[in-house]
Design a protein around this motif. Sequence first.
Motif, PDB file in Angstrom:
ATOM      1  N   TRP A   1       0.896  -1.249  -0.120  1.00  0.00           N
ATOM      2  CA  TRP A   1       0.085   0.045  -0.050  1.00  0.00           C
ATOM      3  C   TRP A   1       0.958   1.421   0.039  1.00  0.00           C
ATOM      4  O   TRP A   1       0.562   2.237  -0.481  1.00  0.00           O
ATOM      5  N   GLU A   2       2.103   1.255   0.513  1.00  0.00           N
ATOM      6  CA  GLU A   2       3.090   2.314   0.604  1.00  0.00           C
ATOM      7  C   GLU A   2       3.026   3.020  -0.634  1.00  0.00           C
ATOM      8  O   GLU A   2       3.122   2.621  -1.747  1.00  0.00           O
TER       9      GLU A   2
ATOM     10  N   ALA B   1       4.043   5.470   7.773  1.00  0.00           N
ATOM     11  CA  ALA B   1       3.754   3.833   8.108  1.00  0.00           C
ATOM     12  C   ALA B   1       2.514   3.315   7.701  1.00  0.00           C
ATOM     13  O   ALA B   1       1.363   3.916   7.538  1.00  0.00           O
ATOM     14  N   VAL B   2       2.727   1.939   7.089  1.00  0.00           N
ATOM     15  CA  VAL B   2       1.313   1.278   6.596  1.00  0.00           C
ATOM     16  C   VAL B   2       1.413  -0.170   7.481  1.00  0.00           C
ATOM     17  O   VAL B   2       2.095  -0.613   7.566  1.00  0.00           O
ATOM     18  N   ASN B   3       0.300  -0.034   8.267  1.00  0.00           N
ATOM     19  CA  ASN B   3       0.078  -1.392   9.122  1.00  0.00           C
ATOM     20  C   ASN B   3      -0.847  -2.439   8.263  1.00  0.00           C
ATOM     21  O   ASN B   3      -1.837  -2.151   7.623  1.00  0.00           O
ATOM     22  N   ALA B   4      -0.228  -3.586   8.018  1.00  0.00           N
ATOM     23  CA  ALA B   4      -1.069  -4.693   7.559  1.00  0.00           C
ATOM     24  C   ALA B   4      -2.281  -5.283   8.454  1.00  0.00           C
ATOM     25  O   ALA B   4      -2.062  -5.230   9.681  1.00  0.00           O
TER      26      ALA B   4
ATOM     27  N   THR C   1       5.255 -10.183  10.072  1.00  0.00           N
ATOM     28  CA  THR C   1       4.386  -9.282  10.451  1.00  0.00           C
ATOM     29  C   THR C   1       4.735  -8.591  11.534  1.00  0.00           C
ATOM     30  O   THR C   1       5.146  -9.054  12.658  1.00  0.00           O
ATOM     31  N   PHE C   2       4.663  -7.101  11.507  1.00  0.00           N
ATOM     32  CA  PHE C   2       5.277  -6.343  12.631  1.00  0.00           C
ATOM     33  C   PHE C   2       4.062  -5.260  12.817  1.00  0.00           C
ATOM     34  O   PHE C   2       3.648  -4.809  11.974  1.00  0.00           O
ATOM     35  N   PRO C   3       4.150  -4.628  14.078  1.00  0.00           N
ATOM     36  CA  PRO C   3       3.190  -3.624  14.424  1.00  0.00           C
ATOM     37  C   PRO C   3       3.638  -2.380  13.495  1.00  0.00           C
ATOM     38  O   PRO C   3       4.702  -2.057  13.645  1.00  0.00           O
ATOM     39  N   GLY C   4       2.621  -1.676  13.151  1.00  0.00           N
ATOM     40  CA  GLY C   4       2.843  -0.594  12.198  1.00  0.00           C
ATOM     41  C   GLY C   4       3.623  -0.872  10.909  1.00  0.00           C
ATOM     42  O   GLY C   4       4.047   0.159  10.420  1.00  0.00           O
ATOM     43  N   LYS C   5       3.464  -1.902  10.482  1.00  0.00           N
ATOM     44  CA  LYS C   5       4.327  -2.460   9.125  1.00  0.00           C
ATOM     45  C   LYS C   5       3.564  -3.101   8.191  1.00  0.00           C
ATOM     46  O   LYS C   5       2.522  -4.083   8.686  1.00  0.00           O
ATOM     47  N   GLU C   6       3.591  -3.066   6.933  1.00  0.00           N
ATOM     48  CA  GLU C   6       3.228  -3.944   5.944  1.00  0.00           C
ATOM     49  C   GLU C   6       3.817  -5.223   6.067  1.00  0.00           C
ATOM     50  O   GLU C   6       4.858  -5.322   6.648  1.00  0.00           O
ATOM     51  N   VAL C   7       3.129  -6.185   5.642  1.00  0.00           N
ATOM     52  CA  VAL C   7       3.777  -7.615   5.768  1.00  0.00           C
ATOM     53  C   VAL C   7       5.187  -7.756   5.063  1.00  0.00           C
ATOM     54  O   VAL C   7       5.321  -7.031   3.745  1.00  0.00           O
TER      55      VAL C   7
END
Lengths: 607, 607
Positions: free
Chosen positions: A357-358, A525-528, B533-539
């Motif tokens: 998505w970034e 930042a983008v969160n999954a 997978t991490f908090p606040g991040k895309e996969v």
Amino acid sequence: MKVIDKINQKVAAGQHFFSFEFFPPKTEEGVDALWERMERMVAHGPIFCDITWGAGGSTANATLDLAGKMQNMVNIETMMHLTCTNMPAESLDTALTKLRESGLENILALRGDPPKGHDRFVTVEGGFSCALDLVKYIRKTHGDYFGICVAGYPEAHPETLTDDQAANEKAYTDSLSYLKAKVDAGGQLIITQLFYDCDRFLKFVKDCRAVDIQCPILPGIMPIMTYGGFKRMTGFCKVKVPQEINDTVEANKDNEEAIKAYGVDLGAKMCKYLLANGTPGLHMYSLNMEKSALAILERVGFIDNSKVPRPMPWGFVPMHSCGLRRGEAVRPVFWSNRPKSYVWRTKDSQAFPTSRWEGAMARLTFSDDPTFMQIHSYSEGRRAKAQEVWGAPTTVADVQRVFSQFYKNETGMLPWSEFSTQFGIKNGTALSSLEAAQGAVLALVDASLLPINVLLRKFAVPSETPVLGWGPPGGQVYQKGHVEFFASPEALQTLLPKLQSQPSLTYMATNASGSDINTNLQDGAVNAVSWGTFPGKEVVQATVEDLASFKVWAKEAFELWRSDWASCYESGSKSSELLESLCSSWYLVSVTDNQYTKGDFLPSVLA
Amino acid sequence: MKVIDKINQKVAAGQHFFSFEFFPPKTEEGVDALWERMERMVAHGPIFCDITWGAGGSTANATLDLAGKMQNMVNIETMMHLTCTNMPAESLDTALTKLRESGLENILALRGDPPKGHDRFVTVEGGFSCALDLVKYIRKTHGDYFGICVAGYPEAHPETLTDDQAANEKAYTDSLSYLKAKVDAGGQLIITQLFYDCDRFLKFVKDCRAVDIQCPILPGIMPIMTYGGFKRMTGFCKVKVPQEINDTVEANKDNEEAIKAYGVDLGAKMCKYLLANGTPGLHMYSLNMEKSALAILERVGFIDNSKVPRPMPWGFVPMHSCGLRRGEAVRPVFWSNRPKSYVWRTKDSQAFPTSRWEGAMARLTFSDDPTFMQIHSYSEGRRAKAQEVWGAPTTVADVQRVFSQFYKNETGMLPWSEFSTQFGIKNGTALSSLEAAQGAVLALVDASLLPINVLLRKFAVPSETPVLGWGPPGGQVYQKGHVEFFASPEALQTLLPKLQSQPSLTYMATNASGSDINTNLQDGAVNAVSWGTFPGKEVVQATVEDLASFKVWAKEAFELWRSDWASCYESGSKSSELLESLCSSWYLVSVTDNQYTKGDFLPSVLA
């Protein structure tokens, strides 16, 4: 793209094809049901779909709206019927302009039925009296912009048919000349009236070719679904029914199942025969029903259910060839309960992100046009129903009650959901965990945190799992627990320290003006939120959240307090003022639990 | 980029900085250890690193090679020392050309130490006798291409220092003039000799400015690590040691820990004092050791261990500002045991994929240059060791034995691994599951399926987990079970039906020529192998497999039979012929288990 161009490509490639016809439902519920059905039907890859014309006034507008949404929301190449009935030239101009604005390029030009209350067609003042004039007018005013389709009558137009066989022969010959005139005036494609005598159709095609009509001719196939419907349509259209068919239908008159099964058998037999005898493709009169049409196409070999792409968590990914959204594989989670709004609002985008998505927000175009929301949610009928089920809240407790009732599945209506239930299939929540989730959600409501989106965690759920699963078989799907709610400024102040103390939570909170934003998400930042893994595929990251899309969504979410709820009441009324004040003072809060491997997190939001 | 430009940027931004100096290790093991240490140190963000010059012959080549790999494999802006010792002009030309070819732009120009066996410097025929002439020569032959750094001596050059105080004063003044000449000739940056009297350094800077030397002057900081080392270096460099420091070192002479701790204390104090008094940055003489240098930088505030990026599954992602690979976040799994080879082979790529692999092969440049493999794996010393531990195989059983011994951790050498063990930290295999995996891997060897890469599954392993985890804290990491092995054509025939019957497996098999490829991976498809997978991040999808990268890797893997193993034996010998025949007739097979949520899959490959 023009349907005729798509057809010519198929013909050149030696491939058969099919299309579906729909009509504008009379009720909002009918429209909602149609969207879901259409999405499932379009997943099988029709070359185009068409929508019949609801002549005159509000119905006309509704049809234009439906056609626009078919093109831009369902993402299927759409052909709209346009008739002369009650349509003076300026109304036609308006309709044609609106079609172009919606990106539609295809029209089926018809004279149309007699106006309501009339037995015979009546030419409206300043309008046209036949399809030929309509075709000419479209070409005159819009040149080659539109692909124009016209109707063909294998047994002559029903109005010209009498008991006099010789007169009928003449009517048939005349209708061929008239059809030739329509094609010469700009018609590029012919779709026929329904019929049950295939040889009659094949003769019609031959006769057309004999008078130098060279464009593709698609047979209109109407599956027999009910005894009454069959009788009505064949009578109304004066369609000759072969004796054997008539006998079988009469013999099964009282057996609905048998009629339907016979309809599929017969339809498949007819379609196979037509295709084997040079027909390039099939036009299915679906009557807004999916089963018979799909069953026939499956028998004919057009449909392989094992090859239909499984839906993404937000529904089907359109697979037809013209779909810009074909590769789309990630969306912000915020529109989970308003997927149509998301598709509509992003319809002017040139490309959609395929997994990450970034940076996507910079490339996507979000329409600010609130038309979709208003038309979809708040027709007069729906407004009346809303007033009925939501009452006239004058206190926050009244508003809480509306939310509680929705989550108890008592009302089926909430401004922030296109669905009648939060815990339905669309949201992929385990049915078995519904009760637990319901308890936690109702506790949120009691705490005056008004939830508009609740997604329960999924941890390595097999992709084939009914309701929860999505994507191709053999995979595993995941979802972080996610909840979004409105909270008063006081509630937010109490909540923020709790959110801040839990590093495994990602939260965002904003007021309506966007002047006060609280979040622990890094800038950019983008969160999954949900993703899946599948044999032979990269990780598919289906939904995400980021501050930029949250801000766009928040505008929509706050706007719904006003446009979809407060507007139910008189301006200045207590209810209207209450809702307006909630909209302008409360916060929208989104919380996601990154510790999705462990139990549900809703209680931790409250604790 | 030139170091001086990076420094000027930092100075303009008002930011302090630091750099590390390394020296070329004498043994292959030392080199291997240095790479790992350097990777960890570079993760803290030095502005550049330099490598001292191993003068003359093979050592010179080794230094050039190290410098090239620092720049292109560790991806740190690298400055190579270059001295006049034993370097006639043509050798300098060769070295400078090689530096340019490797993309290096920075040189520290020195006269250098006396040649081996000499007490005083000896000018080689056709060479230069001082750094000034070397600077002039580099500028003459290469214009402004290189950024040139020169050495500064806060206490004059040791060779000029005597017991005569007045003579020493003169020597110091002369050394300033000489330094001015070096700067005027093209030196753009000064790094000083080590010192322990900070005021002496600050006076030196002041004196430099007084004679119009305006370029940045970096203090060379040598942490006291051992009593012996301290005595040797201060004696050799004739460095004045303040009484208090000398007393403390002498008092702790026999206490290694205390000496080290004092070295860190003192270093931190010195560095803070220097920075507080106008020094723009620090140059750390690391002596190839990380602890003292990092501890000092941490005390000074340069290093925040909580902010150091955690390694990806393949090691650190370089984070320094010049790193093209900074955003790199996905690699083919095949190079798991040869990460340096992967980085080296892709060093000419302009950009690296950040999460999706699809289409990446078209954008990446894979070097066909086998130099890296040969230099890294097969120095003469290593070749001798290889012959010792691998013996001279004459049967397939002998070859099997070599594999068994490697997987029993008895030999630490296999042509397909840069690591001494398959089950080490690098591969992220759970230590507790090592035994089980070892059994299964040895069973593969027994079945004549010779494994070169074994990755056990990871299922939602917390990212902080030692050995298994990677990436930032609070996340979950995943890995599909993956094994890659060589198999005889007969073994492959037996195996293929088994692989084909298990749809949850993804397999690829190819022979050396690439003429026979078997796979169930769709054309162009990419299969995820590990992700997190991490908090606040895309996969983050860390490793993948696809047919295109498998083909590139297979060439390398087959080549290793020849270049790294068969070449240990005389051409035409039985061993050489056996290995050549395995290379040309056997298959490379890769199998990945997409059902990573369940138990390990190795037995299912065999079953």
